[in-house]
Motif scaffolding. Sequence first.
Motif, short mmCIF file in Angstrom:
data_model
loop_
_atom_site.label_atom_id
_atom_site.label_comp_id
_atom_site.label_asym_id
_atom_site.label_seq_id
_atom_site.Cartn_x
_atom_site.Cartn_y
_atom_site.Cartn_z
N ARG A 169 5.74 40.27 -1.42
CA ARG A 169 6.92 40.61 -2.22
C ARG A 169 8.21 40.22 -1.50
O ARG A 169 9.20 39.88 -2.15
N ALA A 170 8.18 40.25 -0.17
CA ALA A 170 9.36 39.88 0.60
C ALA A 170 9.43 38.39 0.89
O ALA A 170 10.34 37.92 1.58
N GLY A 198 3.07 45.46 -6.73
CA GLY A 198 2.81 44.21 -7.43
C GLY A 198 4.05 43.67 -8.12
O GLY A 198 5.17 44.16 -7.94
N VAL A 199 3.86 42.63 -8.92
CA VAL A 199 4.98 42.04 -9.67
C VAL A 199 4.82 42.36 -11.15
O VAL A 199 3.70 42.56 -11.64
N LEU A 200 5.93 42.45 -11.85
CA LEU A 200 5.93 42.76 -13.27
C LEU A 200 6.10 41.53 -14.14
O LEU A 200 5.80 41.55 -15.32
N LYS A 201 6.56 40.44 -13.53
CA LYS A 201 6.77 39.20 -14.26
C LYS A 201 6.09 38.05 -13.52
O LYS A 201 6.14 37.99 -12.29
N LEU A 202 5.48 37.16 -14.28
CA LEU A 202 4.76 36.05 -13.68
C LEU A 202 5.67 35.19 -12.81
O LEU A 202 5.25 34.64 -11.79
N VAL A 203 6.94 35.10 -13.19
CA VAL A 203 7.89 34.28 -12.44
C VAL A 203 8.06 34.80 -11.01
O VAL A 203 8.45 34.06 -10.12
N ASP A 204 7.76 36.09 -10.80
CA ASP A 204 7.92 36.67 -9.47
C ASP A 204 6.65 36.57 -8.61
O ASP A 204 6.65 37.00 -7.46
N ALA A 205 5.58 36.03 -9.18
CA ALA A 205 4.32 35.91 -8.44
C ALA A 205 4.46 34.91 -7.29
O ALA A 205 5.18 33.92 -7.40
N ALA A 206 3.78 35.20 -6.18
CA ALA A 206 3.77 34.26 -5.05
C ALA A 206 3.06 32.98 -5.48
O ALA A 206 2.00 33.02 -6.10
N ARG A 207 3.64 31.86 -5.17
CA ARG A 207 3.08 30.55 -5.53
C ARG A 207 2.36 29.96 -4.33
O ARG A 207 2.91 29.86 -3.24
N LEU A 208 1.12 29.56 -4.54
CA LEU A 208 0.30 29.00 -3.47
C LEU A 208 -0.08 27.57 -3.77
O LEU A 208 -0.19 27.16 -4.92
N ARG A 209 -0.31 26.81 -2.70
CA ARG A 209 -0.85 25.45 -2.85
C ARG A 209 -2.03 25.32 -1.88
O ARG A 209 -1.93 25.68 -0.70
N LEU A 210 -3.14 24.84 -2.38
CA LEU A 210 -4.34 24.72 -1.58
C LEU A 210 -4.18 23.61 -0.55
O LEU A 210 -3.90 22.46 -0.89
N LYS A 211 -4.36 23.96 0.73
CA LYS A 211 -4.23 22.98 1.81
C LYS A 211 -5.59 22.48 2.29
O LYS A 211 -5.73 21.32 2.68
N SER A 212 -6.60 23.37 2.26
CA SER A 212 -7.93 22.95 2.69
C SER A 212 -8.98 23.90 2.14
O SER A 212 -8.68 25.06 1.83
N SER A 227 5.26 28.89 -1.06
CA SER A 227 6.66 28.46 -1.25
C SER A 227 7.55 29.61 -0.80
O SER A 227 8.08 30.37 -1.61
N ARG A 228 7.65 29.77 0.49
CA ARG A 228 8.38 30.91 1.06
C ARG A 228 9.87 30.73 0.88
O ARG A 228 10.43 29.68 1.21
N ARG A 229 10.53 31.75 0.34
CA ARG A 229 11.97 31.75 0.16
C ARG A 229 12.59 32.55 1.31
O ARG A 229 12.61 33.78 1.28
#
Length: 231
Positions: A169-170, A198-212, A227-229
Amino acid sequence: MSFPFVLLNMAMSADGKIATANRAVSSFSSSRDFEHLLELRATADAVLAGARTVDREEVNLGPGPARFRRLRLKKGLAEYNLRIVASGSGSLNPRAEIFRHRFSPIVILACESTPERKLKQLRAIADEVKICGQNEIDFNRAFRWLRDQWNVKRLLCEGGGELNGALFRASLVDELHLTVCPKILGGRDAPTIADGSGVLKLVDAARLRLKSLKRENGELFLVFGTSRRRR
């Protein structure tokens, strides 16, 4: 001040659980997964876990056998990593396994709302107690402090779910190492890799990309970037 690079390592069942509903069973992955955990510890300046994880499990958050300590030295790291426990309530068992092994400093992260009586008890068992936040731990502030005061450049978090959820969340997680085990635990109350509000909106979900992705002995070893902000 800057942030450390934050890795999060967890093993979960095929249905996303990290323990049974009664928390009685939380270690169900293979010996290879445990070795992977020690390999990750060997790359980190500090290892972080939540109070419940430290209280309930026989963990000391150390680097493990000599070969992993030699690996740390070869990488230019201290032989033993810094150990950190997050305890928003200030409730920790002073007889937990981690406090029986004094090979490296132990830092406890706590809140201003923690009663002074509990803070006094924490200071008696830890090398330092850092207050970060009023009613819950401010991990942005805590991680900046760890980077500045303890020179933590690379931090490994080992859960549990409440702590992981707070870090996601942070937006503080840089890389997720996830082992998927071929078991179904079930249970609506069984913890997952990211619990809490948790998150209430999909836009706030953590975004991941598969590296391996790697498969060994029926388990999947996944590594995701985020995608760390940074704040």
